[in-house]
Design a protein around this motif. Structure first.
Motif, PDB file in Angstrom:
ATOM      1  N   VAL A 198     -16.693 -15.736-145.174  1.00  0.00           N
ATOM      2  CA  VAL A 198     -15.619 -14.812-144.832  1.00  0.00           C
ATOM      3  C   VAL A 198     -15.826 -13.522-145.629  1.00  0.00           C
TER       4      VAL A 198
ATOM      5  N   THR B 104     -20.720 -20.556-146.032  1.00  0.00           N
ATOM      6  CA  THR B 104     -19.562 -21.400-145.737  1.00  0.00           C
ATOM      7  C   THR B 104     -19.805 -22.174-144.446  1.00  0.00           C
TER       8      THR B 104
ATOM      9  N   LEU C 247     -17.271 -22.694-141.505  1.00  0.00           N
ATOM     10  CA  LEU C 247     -17.005 -21.707-140.453  1.00  0.00           C
ATOM     11  C   LEU C 247     -17.509 -22.224-139.097  1.00  0.00           C
TER      12      LEU C 247
ATOM     13  N   THR D 282     -11.064 -21.842-144.886  1.00  0.00           N
ATOM     14  CA  THR D 282     -11.705 -21.728-143.572  1.00  0.00           C
ATOM     15  C   THR D 282     -11.500 -22.956-142.698  1.00  0.00           C
TER      16      THR D 282
END
Length: 125
Positions: free
Chosen positions: A23, A72, A75, A106
């Protein structure tokens, strides 16, 4: 089959799969990761990962651990992980530890059941 033959046919392995988007880039992170600008091309990246695994992972591997890191990985949808794990198929040990690195910001609470159903059996937060 003799024990030495079995060893030659199944090479124990650990697999790390990198998801480079976040993000936002955390100031302490030294990993190859980039802030997501716009839409995540999940299908495009998934296709590239599948090709890479098909071309580079020895077919006689026995994968004991899988770590989806990043960036991440959370995601990406549970569907993406299910596809990747399905591709590994019989190479995965029956009791393989399959970890997904996740950022609590997330994922929604209900997603964890979907990640579990996809094959993730451990989270790293």
């Amino acid at each position: 089959m003799h024990a030495t033959e079995t060893t030659q046919l199944s090479n124990p392995a650990g697999l790390y799969v990198h998801f480079p988007w976040c993000v936002r880039k955390c100031p302490y992170c030294d990993f190859n990761s980039h802030p997501l600008n716009g839409t995540l091309d999940e299908d495009g990246y998934l296709a590239a990962l599948r090709t890479d695994l098909r071309l580079n992972l020895p077919k006689d591997s026995r994968i004991d651990t899988v770590f989806f890191g990043g960036g991440t990985p959370s995601l990406f949808s549970p569907r993406a992980f299910a596809i990747l794990l399905d591709d590994l198929g019989s190479m995965l040990a029956a009791n393989a530890e399959i970890t997904m690195e996740a950022n609590p910001g997330t994922t929604e609470h209900q997603d964890f059941a979907e990640y579990r159903a996809a094959g993730i059996n451990r989270l790293s937060l």
